[in-house]
Design an enzyme around this catalytic site. Structure first.
Site, PDB file in Angstrom:
ATOM      1  N   ASP A  72     -23.295   4.816   8.184  1.00 24.46           N
ATOM      2  CA  ASP A  72     -21.871   4.970   7.876  1.00 24.46           C
ATOM      3  C   ASP A  72     -21.140   5.581   9.059  1.00 24.46           C
ATOM      4  OD1 ASP A  72     -22.769   4.222   5.346  1.00 24.46           O
ATOM      5  OD2 ASP A  72     -22.934   6.290   4.677  1.00 24.46           O
TER       6      ASP A  72
ATOM      7  N   SER B 144     -24.556  -0.981   5.739  1.00 23.54           N
ATOM      8  CA  SER B 144     -23.743  -0.005   6.460  1.00 23.54           C
ATOM      9  C   SER B 144     -22.283  -0.242   6.106  1.00 23.54           C
ATOM     10  CB  SER B 144     -23.934  -0.164   7.965  1.00 23.54           C
ATOM     11  OG  SER B 144     -23.499  -1.451   8.379  1.00 23.54           O
TER      12      SER B 144
ATOM     13  N   SER C 293     -28.327   3.782   4.717  1.00 22.23           N
ATOM     14  CA  SER C 293     -26.979   3.325   5.042  1.00 22.23           C
ATOM     15  C   SER C 293     -26.495   3.952   6.348  1.00 22.23           C
ATOM     16  CB  SER C 293     -26.018   3.701   3.909  1.00 22.23           C
ATOM     17  OG  SER C 293     -24.742   3.173   4.173  1.00 22.23           O
TER      18      SER C 293
END
Length: 172
Positions: free
Chosen positions: A95, A55, A93
């Site tokens: 984000d 992340s 991921s």
């Protein structure tokens, strides 16, 4: 990382803070040079399979006066800086990007029954601030990697630090 942006004979500071735990080593890029394949050793060891792979959280702060929609536009430039380091935003991921300004503090304290005023830089003049975000994000990520040390975690997971001697030899 930070940048000074000049606008209308005034200097504004734009800073970027990142928590960088993302990307694949094979994609790593420094100053436009794809270096990931050069960093195969020492190898990353993963003893525990993970569903998520990383992340990145980035906070953009400035003292330049912008409106909320402009702050969103600044935050939307963060992925461009990430991409310069080889981060492609893969499926797993997580984000988070945010941007805020410390300008116009008196606008929130305006007296009841009066029109409050706030200064802002026009949209047509925002490009240098976009540049500062992209450059600042790239630098903040590289700073985080340079500051890192080898890390061994649970179940023998190992992530080596960016080799300082290799960096010096290749990027002076």
């Amino acid at each position: 990382a930070s940048r000074i942006v000049e606008w209308q004979d005034r200097s504004y500071t734009l800073g970027v803070f990142v928590q960088a735990n993302f990307g694949k080593r094979r994609n790593f890029t420094i100053r436009g040079r794809h270096v990931g394949p050069e960093l195969a050793e020492p190898a990353i060891r993963e003893g525990t399979p993970r569903a998520e792979k990383g992340s990145i959280i980035a906070a953009v702060a400035t003292d330049a006066p912008f409106l909320p929609h402009q702050m969103k536009r600044l935050a939307r430039r963060v992925p461009l800086g990430i991409a310069l380091t080889g981060g492609y935003g893969y499926h797993s991921s997580g984000d988070i990007f945010l941007a805020f300004s410390t300008a116009n503090p008196e606008a929130a304290l305006a007296a009841s029954g009066r029109v409050a005023r706030a200064e802002f830089i026009p949209d047509v003049d925002i490009d240098p601030f976009f540049d500062a975000v992209v450059q600042g994000v790239e630098e903040a990520i590289l700073n985080a990697l340079v500051a890192n040390e080898d890390m061994t975690g649970r179940d023998g997971n190992f992530v080596p630090a960016l080799p300082k001697a290799w960096l010096k030899d290749n990027f002076g």
